[in-house]
Design an enzyme around this catalytic site. Structure first.
Site, PDB file in Angstrom:
ATOM      1  N   GLY A  45     -14.899  -2.586  -7.578  1.00  0.00           N
ATOM      2  CA  GLY A  45     -13.901  -2.095  -6.632  1.00  0.00           C
ATOM      3  C   GLY A  45     -12.709  -1.370  -7.229  1.00  0.00           C
ATOM      4  N   ASP A  52      -7.516 -10.377  -2.058  1.00  0.00           N
ATOM      5  CA  ASP A  52      -7.742 -10.961  -0.741  1.00  0.00           C
ATOM      6  C   ASP A  52      -7.320 -12.443  -0.808  1.00  0.00           C
ATOM      7  OD1 ASP A  52      -8.740 -11.102   1.869  1.00  0.00           O
ATOM      8  OD2 ASP A  52     -10.779 -11.523   1.211  1.00  0.00           O
ATOM      9  N   LYS A 107      -3.836  -8.005   0.506  1.00  0.00           N
ATOM     10  CA  LYS A 107      -4.008  -8.612   1.836  1.00  0.00           C
ATOM     11  C   LYS A 107      -3.339  -9.971   1.791  1.00  0.00           C
ATOM     12  CE  LYS A 107      -8.458  -7.278   3.338  1.00  0.00           C
ATOM     13  NZ  LYS A 107      -9.808  -7.698   3.718  1.00  0.00           N
ATOM     14  N   PHE A 160     -10.713  -5.067   7.322  1.00  0.00           N
ATOM     15  CA  PHE A 160     -11.661  -4.773   6.250  1.00  0.00           C
ATOM     16  C   PHE A 160     -11.596  -3.285   5.942  1.00  0.00           C
ATOM     17  CE2 PHE A 160     -15.506  -4.255   3.864  1.00  0.00           C
ATOM     18  CZ  PHE A 160     -15.552  -5.441   3.148  1.00  0.00           C
ATOM     19  N   ASP A 188     -16.011  -1.144  -1.053  1.00  0.00           N
ATOM     20  CA  ASP A 188     -17.290  -0.953  -0.370  1.00  0.00           C
ATOM     21  C   ASP A 188     -17.510  -1.906   0.786  1.00  0.00           C
ATOM     22  OD1 ASP A 188     -17.658  -3.365  -1.956  1.00  0.00           O
ATOM     23  OD2 ASP A 188     -19.790  -3.152  -1.496  1.00  0.00           O
ATOM     24  N   ARG A 231     -17.781   3.676  -1.369  1.00  0.00           N
ATOM     25  CA  ARG A 231     -16.896   3.612  -2.550  1.00  0.00           C
ATOM     26  C   ARG A 231     -16.337   4.981  -2.932  1.00  0.00           C
ATOM     27  NH1 ARG A 231     -17.262  -1.530  -4.813  1.00  0.00           N
ATOM     28  NH2 ARG A 231     -19.325  -2.493  -4.839  1.00  0.00           N
TER      29      ARG A 231
HETATM   30  P1  IMP Z   1     -10.587 -12.421  -3.589  1.00  0.00           P
HETATM   31  O1  IMP Z   1      -9.169 -11.972  -3.824  1.00  0.00           O
HETATM   32  O2  IMP Z   1     -11.150 -13.252  -4.677  1.00  0.00           O
HETATM   33  O3  IMP Z   1     -10.755 -13.046  -2.242  1.00  0.00           O
HETATM   34  O4  IMP Z   1     -11.566 -11.216  -3.547  1.00  0.00           O
HETATM   35  C1  IMP Z   1     -11.183  -9.944  -3.669  1.00  0.00           C
HETATM   36  C2  IMP Z   1     -12.437  -9.107  -3.685  1.00  0.00           C
HETATM   37  O5  IMP Z   1     -13.119  -9.168  -2.411  1.00  0.00           O
HETATM   38  C3  IMP Z   1     -12.040  -7.678  -3.879  1.00  0.00           C
HETATM   39  O6  IMP Z   1     -11.981  -7.328  -5.237  1.00  0.00           O
HETATM   40  C4  IMP Z   1     -13.115  -6.953  -3.093  1.00  0.00           C
HETATM   41  O7  IMP Z   1     -14.242  -6.744  -3.896  1.00  0.00           O
HETATM   42  C5  IMP Z   1     -13.506  -7.897  -1.982  1.00  0.00           C
HETATM   43  N1  IMP Z   1     -12.771  -7.544  -0.754  1.00  0.00           N
HETATM   44  C6  IMP Z   1     -11.830  -8.279  -0.115  1.00  0.00           C
HETATM   45  N2  IMP Z   1     -11.368  -7.662   0.963  1.00  0.00           N
HETATM   46  C7  IMP Z   1     -12.039  -6.481   1.026  1.00  0.00           C
HETATM   47  C8  IMP Z   1     -11.989  -5.375   1.935  1.00  0.00           C
HETATM   48  O8  IMP Z   1     -11.240  -5.311   2.925  1.00  0.00           O
HETATM   49  N3  IMP Z   1     -12.828  -4.339   1.653  1.00  0.00           N
HETATM   50  C9  IMP Z   1     -13.673  -4.340   0.599  1.00  0.00           C
HETATM   51  N4  IMP Z   1     -13.743  -5.343  -0.282  1.00  0.00           N
HETATM   52  C10 IMP Z   1     -12.934  -6.418  -0.055  1.00  0.00           C
HETATM   53 MG    MG Z   2     -17.608  -5.574  -2.115  1.00  0.00          MG
END
Ligand code: IMP
Ligand code: MG
Length: 184
Positions: A42, A101, A129, A150, A157, A163
């Site tokens: 990402g 996230d 987020k 999202f 993606d 992407r």
């Molecule tokens: P977390 O902070 O461990 O929950 O995960 C973050 C990862 O989840 C990011 O690096 C993205 O790969 C994926 N992710 C979370 N929200 C989104 C979104 O809105 N769009 C696309 N990927 C997301």
């Molecule tokens: Mg993803």
């Protein structure tokens, strides 16, 4: 443009923000050796643009992680698909993420950098987020804070699609977004 996409940040807004973040980072790390660690997939496009705006010498590395379990649970299991290659002992590290996230992924990586003896660890993310956070993450450089929607594009993606979009858009009417599934 696909009708299920609604632009949140266009290419110009992203470019401006990336340049601004790079300016702050270049200033803060002036005279220091910095290792940028890009979290695949990402953050690939963000890291490429950000690194080219930096005016300080940097070393670039990549990690690829996978996360399993519910996105709502902070204890999701993270596994390493591609680890840090560079010796970061005693080095200043900046983790580059596209979107934070729950914070689970970046928390895992901060811990890993600590174990490897990094002298200092900071985090830059293009998107934050914040309302979804389950793990306390120190975000040192934040591009945009976004609501719980999202998003796709500029590296991000949905099931590996979108992407390459030069902008960031909200993906609407998709009830099977992959934020809880296999990551980046
Ligand atoms: P977390 O902070 O461990 O929950 O995960 C973050 C990862 O989840 C990011 O690096 C993205 O790969 C994926 N992710 C979370 N929200 C989104 C979104 O809105 N769009 C696309 N990927 C997301
Ligand atoms: Mg993803």
């Amino acid at each position: 443009m696909e009708e299920n996409l609604e632009i949140l940040f266009d290419a110009q807004a992203i470019e401006q923000k990336v340049a601004e973040l790079a300016g702050r980072i270049s200033q803060d790390y002036a005279g220091k050796d910095l290792v940028l660690i890009c979290i695949l997939k990402g953050a690939a496009i963000f890291a490429a643009d950000l690194s080219r705006h930096l005016t300080i010498p940097v070393t670039l590395d990549f990690v690829h992680l996978s996360s399993y379990g519910s996105a709502m649970v902070s204890s999701r299991t993270v596994t390493v698909k591609k680890d840090i290659d560079i010796d970061i002992r005693g080095k200043q590290v900046l983790l580059v993420d596209g979107i934070i996230d729950t914070g689970n992924t970046v928390t895992f990586l901060i811990e890993r950098c600590r174990e490897r003896g990094s002298a200092g660890i900071k985090v830059v993310t293009l998107l934050d987020k914040h309302s979804r956070r389950t793990a306390a993450v120190p975000v040192d450089y934040r591009g945009f804070e976004i609501p719980d929607v999202f998003v796709v594009g500029y590296g991000m993606d949905c099931r590996e699609k979108y992407r390459n979009l030069p902008y960031i858009a909200v993906l609407k009417n998709d009830f099977d977004t992959d934020r809880g599934g296999s990551m980046p």
